[in-house]
Design a protein around this motif. Structure first.
Motif, PDB file in Angstrom:
ATOM      1  N   VAL A 248       0.852  -1.179   0.000  1.00 20.98           N
ATOM      2  CA  VAL A 248       0.000   0.000   0.000  1.00 20.98           C
ATOM      3  C   VAL A 248       0.888   1.229   0.000  1.00 20.98           C
ATOM      4  O   VAL A 248       1.925   1.270   0.666  1.00 20.98           O
ATOM      5  CB  VAL A 248      -0.952   0.013   1.225  1.00 20.98           C
ATOM      6  CG1 VAL A 248      -0.169   0.050   2.528  1.00 20.98           C
ATOM      7  CG2 VAL A 248      -1.921   1.180   1.141  1.00 20.98           C
ATOM      8  N   ASP A 249       0.509   2.211  -0.791  1.00 23.08           N
ATOM      9  CA  ASP A 249       1.228   3.474  -0.881  1.00 23.08           C
ATOM     10  C   ASP A 249       0.280   4.596  -0.472  1.00 23.08           C
ATOM     11  O   ASP A 249      -0.900   4.592  -0.840  1.00 23.08           O
ATOM     12  CB  ASP A 249       1.736   3.696  -2.309  1.00 23.08           C
ATOM     13  CG  ASP A 249       2.754   4.814  -2.382  1.00 23.08           C
ATOM     14  OD1 ASP A 249       3.187   5.292  -1.315  1.00 23.08           O
ATOM     15  OD2 ASP A 249       3.111   5.218  -3.507  1.00 23.08           O
ATOM     16  N   ASP A 250       0.788   5.552   0.293  1.00 24.59           N
ATOM     17  CA  ASP A 250      -0.017   6.643   0.835  1.00 24.59           C
ATOM     18  C   ASP A 250       0.683   7.948   0.521  1.00 24.59           C
ATOM     19  O   ASP A 250       1.817   8.168   0.946  1.00 24.59           O
ATOM     20  CB  ASP A 250      -0.192   6.463   2.348  1.00 24.59           C
ATOM     21  CG  ASP A 250      -1.202   7.444   2.935  1.00 24.59           C
ATOM     22  OD1 ASP A 250      -1.286   8.580   2.437  1.00 24.59           O
ATOM     23  OD2 ASP A 250      -1.888   7.088   3.901  1.00 24.59           O
ATOM     24  N   ALA A 251       0.019   8.816  -0.244  1.00 20.63           N
ATOM     25  CA  ALA A 251       0.620  10.087  -0.643  1.00 20.63           C
ATOM     26  C   ALA A 251      -0.346  11.223  -0.338  1.00 20.63           C
ATOM     27  O   ALA A 251      -1.547  11.134  -0.639  1.00 20.63           O
ATOM     28  CB  ALA A 251       0.975  10.082  -2.129  1.00 20.63           C
ATOM     29  N   LEU A 252       0.169  12.286   0.269  1.00 21.63           N
ATOM     30  CA  LEU A 252      -0.626  13.467   0.612  1.00 21.63           C
ATOM     31  C   LEU A 252      -0.078  14.654  -0.152  1.00 21.63           C
ATOM     32  O   LEU A 252       1.121  14.932  -0.118  1.00 21.63           O
ATOM     33  CB  LEU A 252      -0.573  13.729   2.111  1.00 21.63           C
ATOM     34  CG  LEU A 252      -1.360  14.941   2.611  1.00 21.63           C
ATOM     35  CD1 LEU A 252      -2.847  14.724   2.406  1.00 21.63           C
ATOM     36  CD2 LEU A 252      -1.043  15.232   4.075  1.00 21.63           C
ATOM     37  N   GLU A 253      -0.963  15.368  -0.855  1.00 20.26           N
ATOM     38  CA  GLU A 253      -0.570  16.543  -1.618  1.00 20.26           C
ATOM     39  C   GLU A 253      -1.486  17.702  -1.265  1.00 20.26           C
ATOM     40  O   GLU A 253      -2.699  17.532  -1.145  1.00 20.26           O
ATOM     41  CB  GLU A 253      -0.629  16.258  -3.125  1.00 20.26           C
ATOM     42  CG  GLU A 253       0.342  15.181  -3.591  1.00 20.26           C
ATOM     43  CD  GLU A 253       0.355  15.028  -5.091  1.00 20.26           C
ATOM     44  OE1 GLU A 253      -0.190  15.931  -5.776  1.00 20.26           O
ATOM     45  OE2 GLU A 253       0.896  14.030  -5.585  1.00 20.26           O
ATOM     46  N   THR A 254      -0.897  18.859  -1.094  1.00 16.12           N
ATOM     47  CA  THR A 254      -1.656  20.062  -0.744  1.00 16.12           C
ATOM     48  C   THR A 254      -1.542  21.076  -1.859  1.00 16.12           C
ATOM     49  O   THR A 254      -0.517  21.177  -2.538  1.00 16.12           O
ATOM     50  CB  THR A 254      -1.139  20.669   0.571  1.00 16.12           C
ATOM     51  OG1 THR A 254       0.265  20.974   0.425  1.00 16.12           O
ATOM     52  CG2 THR A 254      -1.310  19.685   1.719  1.00 16.12           C
ATOM     53  N   GLY A 255      -2.614  21.830  -2.014  1.00 15.92           N
ATOM     54  CA  GLY A 255      -2.645  22.898  -3.004  1.00 15.92           C
ATOM     55  C   GLY A 255      -3.017  24.215  -2.360  1.00 15.92           C
ATOM     56  O   GLY A 255      -3.049  24.355  -1.131  1.00 15.92           O
TER      57      GLY A 255
END
Length: 312
Positions: A248-255
């Motif tokens: 499982v891969d978990d990525a958080l991106e903010t804009g």
């Protein structure tokens, strides 16, 4: 004259017999050579003797129908409201099939729901791996492809249980100082202990003890430790008890005005590789979507998808 004729007839008969014998021997030799050549041609070569077995699965499930309705309602909150809109021509739970040119090799489906705080996006993908090398089985080829994807995603290798266990330290090797003084009478330690108990603490320490021990963590520090612990637990990693292997891969991106978390779960069962992608977009840029909740939903769905694979 009669004797000469008889002698000539005998000589001719012997010559004919010799020719016949030579012909028979030649035919036998040719037949033997041909038979040996045929046997050599019929004998299986190295490639035939090492031919790998075919894959376990030869068909793929229908992707848009592979996810139960109850699971879709849980993973796509707000989709019920979209379904009730008058202009809606189809239910968001139906999904949109992926465009593919060979449904025996790869299929997929995706869904989307929106609410007042953002949106949820879900997709599932099935790929049936086929090896074109007769010495490599479909399952082995799928395992190789899975490892390549895990490496490309920078997933740490699974920990070895032997490396994970730690031996208890030997008290003799701990290096702790002896309670006895160099003289061996122990008076120095006792004196130090007595002085530590009898002496007054530094200024302000008693007041701190009344309000709370200064060694206790503040709420902010406790929260940071909890987040760090959750980060270790929920970080990209290999998963156990899901297919033959999974990660499982978990990525958080903010804009500027939104934040989204992408959960990608990939598992392999024999010669089939399945991928679940689950994304939460939030317009609340100050609050990140909950990682544990999204991962738990993705893992639960993946576990259900393993049951949709059927052997022919």
């Amino acid at each position: 004259m009669q004797r000469r004729a008889t002698s000539y007839a005998r000589h001719a008969a012997r010559t004919a017999l010799s020719i016949a014998l030579l012909g028979a021997l030649g035919t036998a030799a040719c037949t033997s050579s041909s038979s040996t050549a045929d046997e050599e041609d019929a004998a299986p070569g190295p490639s035939a003797s090492t031919s790998a077995p075919p894959g376990k699965y030869r068909t793929l499930p229908e992707p848009c129908g592979a996810v139960p309705l109850g699971t879709l309602k849980e993973m796509l909150p707000g989709a019920d409201d979209e379904d009730e809109e008058p202009e809606a021509t189809s239910s968001p739970y139906e999904g949109e099939a992926r465009v593919t040119y060979d449904t025996d090799r790869r299929v997929g489906c995706r869904w989307k729901s929106e609410d007042t705080l953002g949106s949820h996006r879900l997709s599932v993908d099935f790929e049936r791996v086929v090896s074109y090398d007769p010495a490599v089985s479909d399952d082995d080829q799928a395992a190789t492809l899975f490892e390549r994807r895990a490496n490309a995603a920078d997933i740490p290798p699974p920990l070895d249980e032997s490396e994970d266990s730690e031996e208890a330290p030997d008290p003799e090797d701990s290096g702790s100082p002896s309670s006895e003084s160099p003289g061996g009478d122990g008076k120095a330690s006792e004196s130090a202990g007595d002085s530590g108990r009898d002496s007054d603490p530094p200024d302000g320490e008693k007041e701190s003890d009344e309000e709370g021990s200064p060694s206790e963590e503040s709420p902010d520090e406790a929260t940071e430790d909890a987040e760090e612990e959750d980060g270790e637990t929920l970080a990209p990693r290999h998963l156990d008890d899901l297919g033959d292997t999974a990660y499982v891969d978990d990525a958080l991106e903010t804009g500027d005005a939104s934040v989204h978390r992408d959960i990608t779960l990939v598992f392999r069962t024999a010669n089939v590789i399945a991928t679940v992608k689950y994304t939460r977009w939030s317009t609340e840029d100050t609050r990140a979507p909950d990682s544990r909740e999204l991962q738990d939903r993705a893992v639960s769905l993946a576990d259900q998808l393993t049951g949709t694979l059927k052997e022919d």
